[in-house]
Design a protein around this motif. Structure first.
Motif, PDB file in Angstrom:
ATOM      1  N   PRO A  45       0.810  -1.232   0.000  1.00 15.23           N
ATOM      2  CA  PRO A  45       0.000   0.000   0.000  1.00 15.23           C
ATOM      3  C   PRO A  45       0.839   1.278   0.000  1.00 15.23           C
ATOM      4  O   PRO A  45       0.430   2.288  -0.572  1.00 15.23           O
ATOM      5  CB  PRO A  45      -0.816  -0.127   1.302  1.00 15.23           C
ATOM      6  N   LEU A  46       2.011   1.231   0.623  1.00 15.83           N
ATOM      7  CA  LEU A  46       2.871   2.417   0.687  1.00 15.83           C
ATOM      8  C   LEU A  46       3.749   2.567  -0.546  1.00 15.83           C
ATOM      9  O   LEU A  46       4.420   3.591  -0.705  1.00 15.83           O
ATOM     10  CB  LEU A  46       3.761   2.356   1.930  1.00 15.83           C
ATOM     11  N   GLY A  47       3.755   1.554  -1.410  1.00 17.05           N
ATOM     12  CA  GLY A  47       4.610   1.623  -2.589  1.00 17.05           C
ATOM     13  C   GLY A  47       6.072   1.377  -2.267  1.00 17.05           C
ATOM     14  O   GLY A  47       6.969   1.851  -2.988  1.00 17.05           O
ATOM     15  N   MET A  48       6.343   0.615  -1.205  1.00 19.02           N
ATOM     16  CA  MET A  48       7.720   0.316  -0.801  1.00 19.02           C
ATOM     17  C   MET A  48       8.196  -0.921  -1.563  1.00 19.02           C
ATOM     18  O   MET A  48       8.284  -2.022  -1.032  1.00 19.02           O
ATOM     19  CB  MET A  48       7.792   0.117   0.713  1.00 19.02           C
ATOM     20  N   HIS A 100      14.496   5.962  -0.064  1.00 14.10           N
ATOM     21  CA  HIS A 100      13.274   6.339  -0.790  1.00 14.10           C
ATOM     22  C   HIS A 100      12.066   5.618  -0.206  1.00 14.10           C
ATOM     23  O   HIS A 100      11.020   6.246   0.069  1.00 14.10           O
ATOM     24  CB  HIS A 100      13.432   5.995  -2.270  1.00 14.10           C
ATOM     25  N   ASP A 101      12.170   4.299  -0.015  1.00 15.13           N
ATOM     26  CA  ASP A 101      11.040   3.533   0.513  1.00 15.13           C
ATOM     27  C   ASP A 101      10.712   3.935   1.948  1.00 15.13           C
ATOM     28  O   ASP A 101       9.536   4.111   2.302  1.00 15.13           O
ATOM     29  CB  ASP A 101      11.361   2.039   0.469  1.00 15.13           C
ATOM     30  N   LEU A 102      11.727   4.074   2.777  1.00 21.39           N
ATOM     31  CA  LEU A 102      11.475   4.402   4.175  1.00 21.39           C
ATOM     32  C   LEU A 102      10.866   5.797   4.314  1.00 21.39           C
ATOM     33  O   LEU A 102      10.077   6.051   5.221  1.00 21.39           O
ATOM     34  CB  LEU A 102      12.773   4.298   4.981  1.00 21.39           C
ATOM     35  N   SER A 103      11.198   6.677   3.392  1.00 21.08           N
ATOM     36  CA  SER A 103      10.594   8.018   3.401  1.00 21.08           C
ATOM     37  C   SER A 103       9.089   7.940   3.181  1.00 21.08           C
ATOM     38  O   SER A 103       8.326   8.754   3.722  1.00 21.08           O
ATOM     39  CB  SER A 103      11.231   8.892   2.326  1.00 21.08           C
ATOM     40  N   LYS A 104       8.649   6.975   2.388  1.00 22.02           N
ATOM     41  CA  LYS A 104       7.208   6.809   2.164  1.00 22.02           C
ATOM     42  C   LYS A 104       6.502   6.422   3.461  1.00 22.02           C
ATOM     43  O   LYS A 104       5.367   6.846   3.720  1.00 22.02           O
ATOM     44  CB  LYS A 104       6.970   5.761   1.088  1.00 22.02           C
ATOM     45  N   TYR A 105       7.187   5.617   4.264  1.00 24.05           N
ATOM     46  CA  TYR A 105       6.608   5.271   5.557  1.00 24.05           C
ATOM     47  C   TYR A 105       6.503   6.521   6.439  1.00 24.05           C
ATOM     48  O   TYR A 105       5.479   6.751   7.094  1.00 24.05           O
ATOM     49  CB  TYR A 105       7.443   4.204   6.257  1.00 24.05           C
ATOM     50  N   VAL A 106       7.546   7.329   6.466  1.00 21.78           N
ATOM     51  CA  VAL A 106       7.539   8.549   7.271  1.00 21.78           C
ATOM     52  C   VAL A 106       6.438   9.500   6.801  1.00 21.78           C
ATOM     53  O   VAL A 106       5.765  10.145   7.616  1.00 21.78           O
ATOM     54  CB  VAL A 106       8.923   9.226   7.232  1.00 21.78           C
ATOM     55  N   GLU A 107       6.231   9.580   5.494  1.00 20.56           N
ATOM     56  CA  GLU A 107       5.153  10.430   4.972  1.00 20.56           C
ATOM     57  C   GLU A 107       3.798   9.974   5.504  1.00 20.56           C
ATOM     58  O   GLU A 107       2.923  10.793   5.809  1.00 20.56           O
ATOM     59  CB  GLU A 107       5.160  10.387   3.438  1.00 20.56           C
ATOM     60  N   LEU A 115      -2.805   7.499   3.201  1.00 20.95           N
ATOM     61  CA  LEU A 115      -1.955   7.337   2.031  1.00 20.95           C
ATOM     62  C   LEU A 115      -2.064   8.577   1.147  1.00 20.95           C
ATOM     63  O   LEU A 115      -2.997   9.378   1.299  1.00 20.95           O
ATOM     64  CB  LEU A 115      -2.370   6.089   1.266  1.00 20.95           C
ATOM     65  N   PRO A 116      -1.148   8.763   0.187  1.00 20.46           N
ATOM     66  CA  PRO A 116      -1.184   9.966  -0.665  1.00 20.46           C
ATOM     67  C   PRO A 116      -2.523  10.205  -1.357  1.00 20.46           C
ATOM     68  O   PRO A 116      -2.947  11.341  -1.517  1.00 20.46           O
ATOM     69  CB  PRO A 116      -0.072   9.699  -1.674  1.00 20.46           C
ATOM     70  N   GLY A 118      -5.416   9.561  -0.188  1.00 24.03           N
ATOM     71  CA  GLY A 118      -6.479   9.808   0.774  1.00 24.03           C
ATOM     72  C   GLY A 118      -6.983   8.559   1.462  1.00 24.03           C
ATOM     73  O   GLY A 118      -7.654   8.640   2.498  1.00 24.03           O
ATOM     74  N   LYS A 119      -6.697   7.379   0.900  1.00 21.27           N
ATOM     75  CA  LYS A 119      -7.114   6.132   1.529  1.00 21.27           C
ATOM     76  C   LYS A 119      -6.371   5.952   2.839  1.00 21.27           C
ATOM     77  O   LYS A 119      -5.205   6.300   2.961  1.00 21.27           O
ATOM     78  CB  LYS A 119      -6.838   4.951   0.594  1.00 21.27           C
ATOM     79  N   ARG A 120      -7.049   5.374   3.812  1.00 20.08           N
ATOM     80  CA  ARG A 120      -6.442   5.247   5.130  1.00 20.08           C
ATOM     81  C   ARG A 120      -5.776   3.878   5.279  1.00 20.08           C
ATOM     82  O   ARG A 120      -6.379   2.845   5.023  1.00 20.08           O
ATOM     83  CB  ARG A 120      -7.499   5.432   6.219  1.00 20.08           C
ATOM     84  N   LEU A 121      -4.496   3.902   5.712  1.00 15.43           N
ATOM     85  CA  LEU A 121      -3.761   2.662   5.972  1.00 15.43           C
ATOM     86  C   LEU A 121      -4.019   2.171   7.386  1.00 15.43           C
ATOM     87  O   LEU A 121      -4.154   0.974   7.632  1.00 15.43           O
ATOM     88  CB  LEU A 121      -2.259   2.880   5.762  1.00 15.43           C
ATOM     89  N   VAL A 122      -4.085   3.113   8.329  1.00 14.27           N
ATOM     90  CA  VAL A 122      -4.308   2.792   9.738  1.00 14.27           C
ATOM     91  C   VAL A 122      -5.079   3.948  10.344  1.00 14.27           C
ATOM     92  O   VAL A 122      -4.973   5.091   9.891  1.00 14.27           O
ATOM     93  CB  VAL A 122      -2.964   2.567  10.475  1.00 14.27           C
ATOM     94  N   SER A 123      -5.869   3.662  11.373  1.00 14.25           N
ATOM     95  CA  SER A 123      -6.664   4.727  11.976  1.00 14.25           C
ATOM     96  C   SER A 123      -5.761   5.746  12.675  1.00 14.25           C
ATOM     97  O   SER A 123      -4.698   5.399  13.206  1.00 14.25           O
ATOM     98  CB  SER A 123      -7.655   4.147  12.986  1.00 14.25           C
ATOM     99  N   GLU A 124      -6.178   6.987  12.647  1.00 13.07           N
ATOM    100  CA  GLU A 124      -5.399   8.039  13.306  1.00 13.07           C
ATOM    101  C   GLU A 124      -5.282   7.768  14.800  1.00 13.07           C
ATOM    102  O   GLU A 124      -4.231   7.983  15.402  1.00 13.07           O
ATOM    103  CB  GLU A 124      -6.062   9.408  13.071  1.00 13.07           C
ATOM    104  N   LYS A 125      -6.339   7.262  15.405  1.00 16.66           N
ATOM    105  CA  LYS A 125      -6.333   6.977  16.842  1.00 16.66           C
ATOM    106  C   LYS A 125      -5.256   5.957  17.188  1.00 16.66           C
ATOM    107  O   LYS A 125      -4.472   6.164  18.123  1.00 16.66           O
ATOM    108  CB  LYS A 125      -7.707   6.466  17.281  1.00 16.66           C
ATOM    109  N   ASN A 126      -5.204   4.856  16.453  1.00 17.46           N
ATOM    110  CA  ASN A 126      -4.218   3.816  16.750  1.00 17.46           C
ATOM    111  C   ASN A 126      -2.800   4.283  16.439  1.00 17.46           C
ATOM    112  O   ASN A 126      -1.857   3.962  17.158  1.00 17.46           O
ATOM    113  CB  ASN A 126      -4.536   2.539  15.980  1.00 17.46           C
ATOM    114  N   LEU A 127      -2.655   5.028  15.356  1.00 18.78           N
ATOM    115  CA  LEU A 127      -1.327   5.504  14.997  1.00 18.78           C
ATOM    116  C   LEU A 127      -0.778   6.429  16.078  1.00 18.78           C
ATOM    117  O   LEU A 127       0.378   6.300  16.490  1.00 18.78           O
ATOM    118  CB  LEU A 127      -1.371   6.226  13.654  1.00 18.78           C
ATOM    119  N   LEU A 128      -1.582   7.366  16.546  1.00 14.75           N
ATOM    120  CA  LEU A 128      -1.121   8.326  17.547  1.00 14.75           C
ATOM    121  C   LEU A 128      -0.926   7.683  18.915  1.00 14.75           C
ATOM    122  O   LEU A 128      -0.099   8.145  19.713  1.00 14.75           O
ATOM    123  CB  LEU A 128      -2.101   9.490  17.649  1.00 14.75           C
ATOM    124  N   ALA A 129      -1.657   6.599  19.194  1.00 12.92           N
ATOM    125  CA  ALA A 129      -1.524   5.922  20.489  1.00 12.92           C
ATOM    126  C   ALA A 129      -0.124   5.369  20.680  1.00 12.92           C
ATOM    127  O   ALA A 129       0.355   5.248  21.822  1.00 12.92           O
ATOM    128  CB  ALA A 129      -2.551   4.799  20.598  1.00 12.92           C
TER     129      ALA A 129
END
Length: 331
Positions: A45-48, A100-107, A115-116, A118-129
């Motif tokens: 999904p991240l294009g890595m 290059h690939d790891l930068s996509k994860y950081v983005e 994702l670029p 607009g599709k969601r890879l993970v919920s904002e709540k879980n990511l920020l937790a």
């Protein structure tokens, strides 16, 4: 009390990853399940597209080889055999990737899980937790779920590094400013780049006092001085008289078999099966003798001669453990 201190555990991080893979692909071998889950749910999904856990696949490509310092402090190409130790617990950090690939994860982290397109890879709540404080590392640094949050400059910087023999990396991002960076190095001296790299990034963003270059220079000088100081006490090749007193084979209940081999020219090698290294000898201040590994990226493992009552033994210590290798019969 609970939560006041912590010790990083590769094995617990690996267990969590393997459990996640097993839940995604029930019944499959846990390593394969984890690899497939990461590929399907994260990398694709991240294009890595240049990211893999497969050592054989990675090493067939245009891959940066590990480097370290030789016993005299000179940069040298290193063998990669010791790095394969990560394979059995690779969720803790056994991935081959590119900047290059790891930068996509950081983005994706900066986009709070989106994702670029607009599709969601993970919920904002879980990511920020994952950034919530679990342990206080220092006055300005906290540790969450696999992420450090550093507030020493008055702004949160989220980051986490990775280390193997001859490889040191870091990824970092400033969530309030939409800026991130990654650094991948293929030399043991690369560990000294990570702090100044982050400092320089912040200096450029906020017109900060230029300290990063001096930090890097001082770090390099200290590294060279430490290597030179240690070299003064080492005998290379290992002292022949002391080496002749060693057994040909030792056994440790925890770490397995150690075999001693003599190379042409007098070099002594400690062979552990999965990896091996030339050793030097050193007479310690207390009169004991140590044999110290000196191959690039593998230097610094110290085995102290601990013979007692006619029985030959070597002792290897780290900050919390003592591993005893006792003489064993050669097969």
């Amino acid at each position: 009390k609970f939560g006041e201190v912590f010790q990083y555990s590769n094995f617990m991080a690996a267990a969590a990853g393997f459990i996640g893979g097993a839940l995604a692909y029930p019944g499959r071998e846990i390593g394969a399940a984890y690899d497939d889950a990461m590929r399907a749910k994260v990398f694709l999904p991240l294009g890595m597209t240049h990211t893999t856990f497969n050592f054989a696949k990675a090493l067939k490509g245009d891959v940066a080889q590990p480097h370290g310092d030789d016993v005299d402090g000179k940069p040298a190409r290193a063998r990669i055999d010791a790095d394969k130790c990560i394979v059995p617990f690779r969720p803790a950090g056994g991935v081959w990737t590119s900047a290059h690939d790891l930068s996509k994860y950081v983005e994706m982290e900066l986009a709070k899980g989106a994702l670029p397109g607009g599709k969601r890879l993970v919920s904002e709540k879980n990511l920020l937790a994952r950034r919530d404080r679990q342990v206080l590392v220092s006055e300005d640094v906290t540790y969450g779920m696999g992420l450090f949050v550093d507030r020493r400059w008055g702004i949160p910087v989220v980051h986490h590094g990775g280390d193997l023999f001859g490889y040191h990396s870091d990824m970092m991002w400033l969530p309030k400013h939409g800026v991130g960076a990654v650094i991948l190095t293929n030399s043991d001296s690369g560990v000294s780049l990570r702090g100044p790299f982050l400092r320089r990034l912040v200096e450029l963003l906020f017109d900060g006092k230029p300290e990063a270059v001096d930090q890097l220079r001082v770090g390099a000088e200290q590294r060279r001085a430490a290597i030179a100081k240690e070299r003064e006490r080492l005998v290379v090749p290992a002292d022949a008289v002391e080496a002749a007193k060693l057994a040909p084979r030792y056994l440790s209940p925890a770490l397995g078999v150690l075999k001693l081999k003599k190379q042409p020219g007098g070099a002594l090698v400690f062979d552990f099966g999965e990896w091996y290294s030339t050793v030097a000898s050193r007479k310690n201040d207390d009169g004991t003798i140590s044999f110290v590994t000196i191959d690039p990226t593998l230097g610094g493992f110290e085995f102290v001669v601990a013979d007692k009552d006619g029985k030959r033994a070597l002792v290897l210590r780290d900050a919390q453990h003592e591993y005893v290798f006792k003489e064993g019969r050669a097969p």
